[in-house]
Scaffold this active site. Structure first.
Site, PDB file in Angstrom:
ATOM      1  N   GLU A   1       0.827  -1.205   0.000  1.00  7.14           N
ATOM      2  CA  GLU A   1       0.000   0.000   0.000  1.00  7.14           C
ATOM      3  C   GLU A   1       0.868   1.265   0.000  1.00  7.14           C
ATOM      4  OE1 GLU A   1      -4.181  -0.458   1.820  1.00  7.14           O
ATOM      5  OE2 GLU A   1      -3.131   0.821   3.235  1.00  7.14           O
TER       6      GLU A   1
ATOM      7  N   LYS B   1     -14.268   1.046  -3.823  1.00  5.54           N
ATOM      8  CA  LYS B   1     -15.317   1.503  -2.888  1.00  5.54           C
ATOM      9  C   LYS B   1     -16.364   2.302  -3.640  1.00  5.54           C
ATOM     10  CE  LYS B   1     -12.363   2.034   1.190  1.00  5.54           C
ATOM     11  NZ  LYS B   1     -11.769   3.016   2.087  1.00  5.54           N
TER      12      LYS B   1
ATOM     13  N   HIS C   1       7.580 -26.738  -0.850  1.00  8.67           N
ATOM     14  CA  HIS C   1       6.922 -27.839  -1.548  1.00  8.67           C
ATOM     15  C   HIS C   1       5.758 -27.360  -2.401  1.00  8.67           C
ATOM     16  CE1 HIS C   1       9.211 -30.991   0.640  1.00  8.67           C
ATOM     17  NE2 HIS C   1       9.384 -29.962   1.457  1.00  8.67           N
TER      18      HIS C   1
HETATM   19  O1  PA5 Z   1      -3.529   1.467   5.872  1.00  7.24           O
HETATM   20  C1  PA5 Z   1      -4.606   1.950   5.620  1.00  7.24           C
HETATM   21  O2  PA5 Z   1      -4.790   3.186   5.642  1.00  7.24           O
HETATM   22  C2  PA5 Z   1      -5.794   1.091   5.311  1.00  7.24           C
HETATM   23  O3  PA5 Z   1      -5.450  -0.242   5.216  1.00  7.24           O
HETATM   24  C3  PA5 Z   1      -6.859   1.251   6.381  1.00  7.24           C
HETATM   25  O4  PA5 Z   1      -6.320   0.877   7.613  1.00  7.24           O
HETATM   26  C4  PA5 Z   1      -8.083   0.393   6.061  1.00  7.24           C
HETATM   27  O5  PA5 Z   1      -8.604   0.735   4.815  1.00  7.24           O
HETATM   28  C5  PA5 Z   1      -9.144   0.577   7.128  1.00  7.24           C
HETATM   29  O6  PA5 Z   1      -9.495   1.919   7.237  1.00  7.24           O
HETATM   30  P1  PA5 Z   1     -10.246   2.456   8.509  1.00  7.24           P
HETATM   31  O7  PA5 Z   1      -9.374   2.305   9.678  1.00  7.24           O
HETATM   32  O8  PA5 Z   1     -10.544   3.882   8.184  1.00  7.24           O
HETATM   33  O9  PA5 Z   1     -11.515   1.648   8.643  1.00  7.24           O
END
Ligand code: PA5
Length: 444
Positions: A286, A421, A307
């Site tokens: 990310e 989303k 394996h």
């Molecule tokens: O690292 C990030 O920003 C994301 O993985 C969020 O943690 C994830 O989308 C969850 O978001 P939130 O904490 O707003 O529900």
């Protein structure tokens, strides 16, 4: 000794001249990070978090964890991505990947709110049936669909079982300090609240209440966890690559990437680290996968996956490198017994322990894979405990920030996550998405 890193198996990439060629970029990345002049500088709170955290909240986390341990057989943790992976990784890393099956005096911990699978949610409901439970719902935005839907379901379950007032005492909310639907709901219902700091993004939030409450509820020493992170924060400050293994790792990743090694495989020889690998994958994936760039993070547990994935790693596309985490002293070890008949021909192993065999698998694999032109970066920790985990968490967070800046991306945003989303909301008929819904339906 705690974390150590060995770059001797990186082929020609650990060459002094190669490393020197990237030193100025590392120095610039360090300056951008430490002075807050780089992209995403609003999200640098994690840098000082191991020492600069809310001590009152930390004490409250421990108190609530104690209450949960005393009044709940089950803790349901609802959250997704950065709001779940760190906690789960820590519980499994320290306690066990079979934590819920082990004999213990701490509650079962089930992670939910990380899927839209009705089957998974229905199973979770069945797992709490007849049990005393508490809920820790975690969402920085307070609006994430997976988590919000699950919370609606489990809140009702708790209220049906305990009544509204008692249920409210069993619900712990970790969210933004002032905005979002979850914050408003928590205020209205009087739930115990914990804060996700403004300047700490989801995937960097494991050392905030996001990770700490579930981790403490599992009986893990969160003081030692923070001490390990604080020690890494002290240790990895030198901008000179040759004196800073964390920066050297960030430099090495970029050198390898530029040479066509576009996939990093996170390797561990401990099954307890399956979720740790998932945390690492989110952290790097990310943070770096954007603007058409980024090392693709993947993971394996050896020797299990030798394996299944071993063949590809040895002889498939040569665009791989491995980052291998080895634990020197395992949580438990086992002697290989002697067998008079030696029907299996394994008496040559008598006198050795399982961990020694695992160590030989590690060494043999490192040599085989480097022979196959897969560079290996080798990390070793002393043992699988809180201090070492804290150190590892900080090491990788810092390496990721530096590496992302060298790559030329903003390692602290995640704009790409919004695309699915928007489409999902449009298809679900959420008000405001009518135009997009029309367009998508024509394409389906
Ligand atoms: O690292 C990030 O920003 C994301 O993985 C969020 O943690 C994830 O989308 C969850 O978001 P939130 O904490 O707003 O529900």
């Amino acid at each position: 000794m705690s974390l150590s890193v060995n770059f001797n198996y990186c082929g020609g990439f650990a060459d002094d001249n190669k490393l020197a060629s990237i030193q100025s970029e590392i120095t610039a990345a360090d300056s951008a990070l430490r002075n807050g002049t780089g992209a995403g500088s609003d999200y640098l709170g994690w840098i000082d978090l191991p020492v600069n955290y809310d001590k009152e909240e930390f004490a409250r986390i421990k108190k609530c964890a104690e209450k949960i341990r005393s009044d709940s057989q089950v803790l349901i943790v609802l959250g997704i991505g950065g709001s779940y992976l760190g906690a789960r990784a820590a519980v499994e890393f320290i306690r066990s990947s079979n934590y819920n099956l082990t004999c213990k005096d701490t509650p079962q911990i089930y992670f939910g709110g990380n899927t839209l699978s009705s089957t998974a949610v229905a199973e979770l409901i069945s797992l709490v049936e007849g049990k005393d439970f508490s809920i820790n719902v975690i969402s920085k935005s307070g609006t994430t669909t997976e988590t919000a839907v699950a919370f609606r379901i489990f809140k009702k379950l708790a209220e049906d079982k305990y009544g509204k007032e008692e249920a409210a005492k069993r619900i712990y909310v970790t969210t933004d300090k002032q905005k979002g639907a979850l914050k408003a709901l928590a205020d209205a219902e009087g739930y115990e609240e914990f804060v996700v700091p403004d300047d700490v993004g989801g995937r960097y939030s494991v050392l905030t209440a996001v990770g700490l409450l579930p981790i403490a509820a599992a009986g893990i020493d969160i003081d030692a966890l923070m001490q390990g992170a604080a020690s890494a924060r002290e240790k990895y400050t030198n901008t000179d690559i040759s004196a800073n293994d964390c920066y050297k790792y960030a430099a090495m990743r970029n050198l390898l990437y530029r040479a066509g090694k576009k996939i990093e495989i996170m390797v561990s020889y401990e099954p307890y680290m399956l979720m740790w690998n998932e945390w690492l994958k989110q952290l790097f994936g990310e943070s770096e996968g954007k603007d058409g760039k980024g090392i693709y993070p993947s993971s394996v547990i050896f020797s299990t996956d030798l394996h299944s994935m071993g063949q590809y790693i040895q002889q498939g596309e040569r665009d791989l490198f491995e980052t291998v985490l080895w634990v020197k002293n395992p949580i438990a070890d086992i002697d290989i017994p002697f067998d008079e008949a030696n029907g299996d021909g394994l008496n040559f192993l008598y006198g050795k322990t399982m961990h020694e065999i695992n160590g030989n698998a590690h060494d043999g694999t490192v040599l085989a894979h480097t022979d196959g032109n897969v560079p290996n970066i080798l990390l070793t920790i002393d043992k699988q405990d809180e201090f070492n985990l804290g150190e590892l968490i900080y090491f990788f967070e810092l390496a990721c920030g530096i590496s992302g800046y060298v790559l030329g991306v903003n390692p602290f945003d995640q704009p790409g996550v919004e695309s699915y989303k928007k489409n999902m909301f449009a298809l679900l008929g959420k008000p405001g998405y009518e135009e997009l819904a029309k367009e998508l339906k024509e394409r389906l």
